[in-house]
Motif scaffolding. Structure first.
Motif, PDB file in Angstrom:
ATOM      1  N   TYR A  60      10.334   4.460   6.203  1.00 48.29           N
ATOM      2  CA  TYR A  60       9.824   2.722   5.854  1.00 48.29           C
ATOM      3  C   TYR A  60       8.892   1.907   5.742  1.00 48.29           C
ATOM      4  CZ  TYR A  60      14.841   2.926   4.042  1.00 48.29           C
ATOM      5  OH  TYR A  60      16.259   3.081   3.790  1.00 48.29           O
ATOM      6  N   GLY A  61       7.961   1.354   5.184  1.00 49.73           N
ATOM      7  CA  GLY A  61       6.362   0.663   6.459  1.00 49.73           C
ATOM      8  C   GLY A  61       7.060  -0.690   6.477  1.00 49.73           C
ATOM      9  N   ILE A  62       7.097  -1.146   8.387  1.00 53.79           N
ATOM     10  CA  ILE A  62       7.641  -2.563   8.545  1.00 53.79           C
ATOM     11  C   ILE A  62       6.155  -2.953   8.404  1.00 53.79           C
ATOM     12  CG2 ILE A  62       9.800  -1.650   8.885  1.00 53.79           C
ATOM     13  CD1 ILE A  62       8.357  -0.866  11.828  1.00 53.79           C
ATOM     14  N   PRO A  68       0.487  -1.150   0.175  1.00 51.83           N
ATOM     15  CA  PRO A  68       0.009  -0.039  -0.098  1.00 51.83           C
ATOM     16  C   PRO A  68       1.095   1.195   0.102  1.00 51.83           C
ATOM     17  CG  PRO A  68      -1.351  -1.240   1.659  1.00 51.83           C
ATOM     18  CD  PRO A  68       0.485  -2.229   1.202  1.00 51.83           C
ATOM     19  N   GLU A  69       0.393   1.930  -0.844  1.00 52.10           N
ATOM     20  CA  GLU A  69       1.082   3.251  -0.651  1.00 52.10           C
ATOM     21  C   GLU A  69       1.749   3.595   0.331  1.00 52.10           C
ATOM     22  OE1 GLU A  69       2.340   7.585  -1.964  1.00 52.10           O
ATOM     23  OE2 GLU A  69       1.224   6.937  -0.710  1.00 52.10           O
ATOM     24  N   PRO A  70       1.211   4.221   1.391  1.00 51.10           N
ATOM     25  CA  PRO A  70       1.521   4.878   2.617  1.00 51.10           C
ATOM     26  C   PRO A  70       2.663   4.238   3.105  1.00 51.10           C
ATOM     27  CG  PRO A  70      -0.943   5.141   2.861  1.00 51.10           C
ATOM     28  CD  PRO A  70      -0.423   3.947   1.264  1.00 51.10           C
ATOM     29  N   GLU A  75       3.627  -9.149   2.308  1.00 54.08           N
ATOM     30  CA  GLU A  75       2.457  -9.011   2.020  1.00 54.08           C
ATOM     31  C   GLU A  75       1.423  -8.523   3.809  1.00 54.08           C
ATOM     32  OE1 GLU A  75       2.403 -13.234   2.480  1.00 54.08           O
ATOM     33  OE2 GLU A  75       3.455 -12.131   1.755  1.00 54.08           O
ATOM     34  N   TYR A  76       2.707  -9.107   4.465  1.00 52.75           N
ATOM     35  CA  TYR A  76       2.162  -8.180   5.410  1.00 52.75           C
ATOM     36  C   TYR A  76       2.942  -7.293   5.896  1.00 52.75           C
ATOM     37  CZ  TYR A  76       0.273 -13.103   6.636  1.00 52.75           C
ATOM     38  OH  TYR A  76      -0.215 -14.620   6.341  1.00 52.75           O
ATOM     39  N   ILE A  77       3.273  -6.667   5.165  1.00 63.04           N
ATOM     40  CA  ILE A  77       4.100  -4.391   5.374  1.00 63.04           C
ATOM     41  C   ILE A  77       2.885  -3.961   5.399  1.00 63.04           C
ATOM     42  CG2 ILE A  77       5.309  -2.430   4.180  1.00 63.04           C
ATOM     43  CD1 ILE A  77       7.245  -5.304   5.310  1.00 63.04           C
ATOM     44  N   GLY A  78       2.864  -3.358   6.826  1.00 60.48           N
ATOM     45  CA  GLY A  78       2.207  -2.494   7.812  1.00 60.48           C
ATOM     46  C   GLY A  78       0.843  -3.476   8.285  1.00 60.48           C
TER      47      GLY A  78
END
Length: 227
Positions: free
Chosen positions: A92-94, A52-54, A169-172
């Motif tokens: 960074y998204g994590i 996802p963009e965020p 796929e679980y980032i965020g």
């Protein structure tokens, strides 16, 4: 609806350190990939995930007081920040650990590894069951992914890592065994910027930062001091 919810989350949490109006999307790049990275990442056992963009890599305005070169992990927001000069940071998204399993405080990067070997702890094996192997060698199946930063306090390994993943796929989300997961592309980028002894500030759950309460890493209580 899920995408709208994620975008709304991004709008609310990005205000902690940088707003979307001051965020610049940084396209994922393979410029830092080594030949081994290209070879192994061409064999990943998972489907390419749409992040996802965020939670994709951004350059953002950064109001906190950590020194350039520091890392700040805001588990509430699912963001990791690499602090840049002049009031900027790379965001960074994590994926973060479940609350009861998460580490918080101040640590240092005590060791770095490319394509690390995973040795599950006794606690992880007990929690995930007897099917977990004792050792998983380097490669695209390894849950530590392409890079790992090992966090130490007082010269001792915390068993807490910042590392890649074979489940992008679980980032965020909040699903890991306590460690911070990043996409392999992002962790390769971060790894190239970070040196051993880099300071890592991990904010406690439900203690995410805000513009009205800017915490300063070295102003925290002595129990969080690094040696």
């Amino acid at each position: 609806m899920r995408l709208l919810a994620l975008l709304l989350v991004g709008l609310s949490v990005s205000g902690c350190v940088g707003t979307l109006s001051t965020a610049t999307l940084e396209p994922a790049s393979e410029a830092n990939f080594k030949p081994r990275d290209r070879e192994l990442l061409s064999k990943v056992p998972y489907a390419k995930a749409t992040i996802p963009e965020p939670y994709r890599r951004h350059i953002v305005t950064y109001h906190r007081k950590e020194s350039p070169g520091s890392i700040v992990v805001d588990s509430d927001s699912r963001f990791l920040y690499y602090v840049l000069p002049e009031g900027k940071a790379i965001r960074y998204g994590i994926t973060v650990g479940e609350e009861a399993l998460a580490f918080s405080g101040i640590a240092k990067v005590g060791r770095k590894a490319e394509w690390p070997t995973w040795v599950p702890t006794a606690a992880i094996k007990e929690r995930l069951g007897p099917s977990i192997p004792n050792v998983v060698g380097p490669g695209p199946h390894n849950p530590l992914g392409a890079r790992a930063l090992y966090l130490y306090t007082g010269g001792k390994d915390t068993l807490y890592r910042i590392h890649g993943t074979n489940q992008p796929e679980y980032i965020g989300a909040s699903v890991s065994s306590g460690c911070i997961r990043m996409t392999n592309e992002d962790v390769i980028d971060l790894y190239g910027r970070v040196k051993e002894n880099t300071v890592v500030v991990v904010l406690a759950p439900k203690q995410g930062d805000s513009p009205t309460n800017p915490q300063v890493a070295f102003g925290m209580p002595d129990r969080f001091s690094i040696q």
